[in-house]
Design a protein around this motif. Sequence first.
Motif, PDB file in Angstrom:
ATOM      1  N   GLY A  59       0.813  -1.140  -0.245  1.00  0.00           N
ATOM      2  CA  GLY A  59       0.026   0.083  -0.207  1.00  0.00           C
ATOM      3  C   GLY A  59       0.910   0.974  -0.050  1.00  0.00           C
ATOM      4  O   GLY A  59       2.027   1.093  -0.060  1.00  0.00           O
ATOM      5  N   THR A  60      -0.565   3.024   0.003  1.00  0.00           N
ATOM      6  CA  THR A  60       0.450   3.715   0.288  1.00  0.00           C
ATOM      7  C   THR A  60       0.053   4.585   1.371  1.00  0.00           C
ATOM      8  O   THR A  60      -1.307   4.143   1.932  1.00  0.00           O
ATOM      9  CB  THR A  60       0.264   4.612  -1.131  1.00  0.00           C
ATOM     10  OG1 THR A  60      -1.074   4.414  -1.382  1.00  0.00           O
ATOM     11  CG2 THR A  60       1.134   3.741  -2.425  1.00  0.00           C
ATOM     12  N   ASN A  61       0.815   5.513   2.004  1.00  0.00           N
ATOM     13  CA  ASN A  61       0.706   5.913   2.701  1.00  0.00           C
ATOM     14  C   ASN A  61       1.094   7.319   2.970  1.00  0.00           C
ATOM     15  O   ASN A  61       2.103   7.912   2.573  1.00  0.00           O
ATOM     16  CB  ASN A  61       0.761   5.299   4.127  1.00  0.00           C
ATOM     17  CG  ASN A  61      -0.312   5.904   5.581  1.00  0.00           C
ATOM     18  OD1 ASN A  61      -0.405   6.503   5.419  1.00  0.00           O
ATOM     19  ND2 ASN A  61      -0.085   4.840   6.543  1.00  0.00           N
TER      20      ASN A  61
ATOM     21  N   HIS B  98      -3.564   9.466   6.189  1.00  0.00           N
ATOM     22  CA  HIS B  98      -4.414   8.392   5.004  1.00  0.00           C
ATOM     23  C   HIS B  98      -3.069   7.359   4.252  1.00  0.00           C
ATOM     24  O   HIS B  98      -2.618   7.606   3.326  1.00  0.00           O
ATOM     25  CB  HIS B  98      -4.593   9.365   3.484  1.00  0.00           C
ATOM     26  CG  HIS B  98      -5.664  10.433   4.165  1.00  0.00           C
ATOM     27  ND1 HIS B  98      -6.529  10.904   4.134  1.00  0.00           N
ATOM     28  CD2 HIS B  98      -5.128  11.741   4.782  1.00  0.00           C
ATOM     29  CE1 HIS B  98      -7.231  12.303   4.189  1.00  0.00           C
ATOM     30  NE2 HIS B  98      -5.724  12.417   4.858  1.00  0.00           N
ATOM     31  N   TRP B  99      -4.274   6.440   4.473  1.00  0.00           N
ATOM     32  CA  TRP B  99      -3.161   4.849   3.396  1.00  0.00           C
ATOM     33  C   TRP B  99      -4.829   4.552   2.779  1.00  0.00           C
ATOM     34  O   TRP B  99      -5.772   4.312   2.546  1.00  0.00           O
ATOM     35  CB  TRP B  99      -3.585   4.054   5.087  1.00  0.00           C
ATOM     36  CG  TRP B  99      -3.788   2.524   4.792  1.00  0.00           C
ATOM     37  CD1 TRP B  99      -4.545   1.621   4.808  1.00  0.00           C
ATOM     38  CD2 TRP B  99      -2.672   1.076   4.510  1.00  0.00           C
ATOM     39  NE1 TRP B  99      -4.401   0.043   4.271  1.00  0.00           N
ATOM     40  CE2 TRP B  99      -2.874   0.348   3.829  1.00  0.00           C
ATOM     41  CE3 TRP B  99      -0.880   2.117   3.931  1.00  0.00           C
ATOM     42  CZ2 TRP B  99      -2.323  -0.534   3.575  1.00  0.00           C
ATOM     43  CZ3 TRP B  99      -0.071   1.391   4.057  1.00  0.00           C
ATOM     44  CH2 TRP B  99      -0.886  -0.432   3.602  1.00  0.00           C
ATOM     45  N   THR B 100      -3.850   3.620   1.900  1.00  0.00           N
ATOM     46  CA  THR B 100      -4.656   3.239   0.565  1.00  0.00           C
ATOM     47  C   THR B 100      -4.129   1.831   0.404  1.00  0.00           C
ATOM     48  O   THR B 100      -2.901   2.143   0.150  1.00  0.00           O
ATOM     49  CB  THR B 100      -4.506   3.559  -0.224  1.00  0.00           C
ATOM     50  OG1 THR B 100      -5.192   5.337  -0.179  1.00  0.00           O
ATOM     51  CG2 THR B 100      -5.650   2.825  -1.412  1.00  0.00           C
ATOM     52  N   ASN B 101      -4.611   0.471   0.515  1.00  0.00           N
ATOM     53  CA  ASN B 101      -3.821  -0.828   0.216  1.00  0.00           C
ATOM     54  C   ASN B 101      -4.259  -1.427  -1.323  1.00  0.00           C
ATOM     55  O   ASN B 101      -4.768  -0.565  -2.108  1.00  0.00           O
ATOM     56  CB  ASN B 101      -4.324  -1.946   1.268  1.00  0.00           C
ATOM     57  CG  ASN B 101      -5.538  -2.381   0.618  1.00  0.00           C
ATOM     58  OD1 ASN B 101      -5.839  -2.098   0.011  1.00  0.00           O
ATOM     59  ND2 ASN B 101      -6.134  -2.526   2.208  1.00  0.00           N
TER      60      ASN B 101
ATOM     61  N   GLY C 227      -6.875  -1.502  -2.560  1.00  0.00           N
ATOM     62  CA  GLY C 227      -8.068  -0.592  -3.231  1.00  0.00           C
ATOM     63  C   GLY C 227      -8.629  -0.154  -0.830  1.00  0.00           C
ATOM     64  O   GLY C 227      -9.225   0.668  -1.373  1.00  0.00           O
TER      65      GLY C 227
ATOM     66  N   THR D  59      -9.480   1.790   2.555  1.00  0.00           N
ATOM     67  CA  THR D  59      -8.625   2.561   2.976  1.00  0.00           C
ATOM     68  C   THR D  59      -8.809   3.084   4.438  1.00  0.00           C
ATOM     69  O   THR D  59      -9.866   2.292   5.570  1.00  0.00           O
ATOM     70  CB  THR D  59      -8.782   4.343   2.198  1.00  0.00           C
ATOM     71  OG1 THR D  59     -10.675   4.239   1.985  1.00  0.00           O
ATOM     72  CG2 THR D  59      -9.024   3.566   0.770  1.00  0.00           C
ATOM     73  N   GLY D  60      -7.868   3.861   5.097  1.00  0.00           N
ATOM     74  CA  GLY D  60      -8.184   3.752   6.164  1.00  0.00           C
ATOM     75  C   GLY D  60      -7.609   5.812   6.867  1.00  0.00           C
ATOM     76  O   GLY D  60      -6.986   5.911   5.832  1.00  0.00           O
ATOM     77  N   GLN D  61      -7.820   5.748   7.792  1.00  0.00           N
ATOM     78  CA  GLN D  61      -7.693   7.225   8.365  1.00  0.00           C
ATOM     79  C   GLN D  61      -6.915   7.687  10.214  1.00  0.00           C
ATOM     80  O   GLN D  61      -7.924   6.405  10.344  1.00  0.00           O
ATOM     81  CB  GLN D  61      -8.163   8.297   7.998  1.00  0.00           C
ATOM     82  CG  GLN D  61      -8.152   8.549   6.183  1.00  0.00           C
ATOM     83  CD  GLN D  61      -9.125  10.023   6.082  1.00  0.00           C
ATOM     84  OE1 GLN D  61      -9.305  10.931   6.147  1.00  0.00           O
ATOM     85  NE2 GLN D  61     -10.585   9.392   4.971  1.00  0.00           N
TER      86      GLN D  61
ATOM     87  N   SER E  53     -11.709   2.306   9.765  1.00  0.00           N
ATOM     88  CA  SER E  53     -11.599   1.999   8.569  1.00  0.00           C
ATOM     89  C   SER E  53     -13.239   1.192   8.729  1.00  0.00           C
ATOM     90  O   SER E  53     -13.555   1.532   9.432  1.00  0.00           O
ATOM     91  CB  SER E  53     -10.439   1.048   8.560  1.00  0.00           C
ATOM     92  OG  SER E  53     -10.247   0.045   8.976  1.00  0.00           O
TER      93      SER E  53
END
Length: 189
Positions: free
Chosen positions: A71-73, A87-90, A93, A95-97, A115
Amino acid sequence: MKVSLIVPLLFTAACMAVPAGSVEAGQGSASQTVATPPAPPPPPCQDEIYHAFDFWLGNWDVYDPAGNLVGTNSITSAESGCLLIEHWTNTGGGTGQSYNFYDPGTGQWRQLWVSAGSIIDYSGGLTEEGVMRLEGEIHAQGTGAVAPFTGEWTPNDDGSVTQHFRQQSTDTGEWSDSFVGRYVKQAKE
């Protein structure tokens, strides 16, 4: 009739021309005193403790222990440095914050993660080794299951950050890894 109006008008004009409190005692004349304005308050959240988690700021690619991108963060500073927002996106797709902040009332750092799958609320601080360690609970969305949870963020010498989550089984009491990731800063464009 005109004379009787002129005297009160002159007196009123003279009183309006002298600011209140500007006649100093014993001098018998009006002089302007200049008050020093109060110093502005210092900016909020400037103490070192509010920046203990700044090593996590940035845009990151996150890899599992096998080296696979998971993922990206993006971690940004907000509210004059009082808040870090995640702001997390695996790669699937999801997500979580999270909101991360130092709470002066408790003397601890706190993270509130939200999330679609869970809510994590935990707090703690830097260890002697410089690791951010938080302890609290994870609440599963939908099922209501609750379990003890810990998170650690370790800054590495190469500029990366290792994130390690552990969760305790409510059935056995055993702790197990929930997530281990290595954060690598994204190349600047």
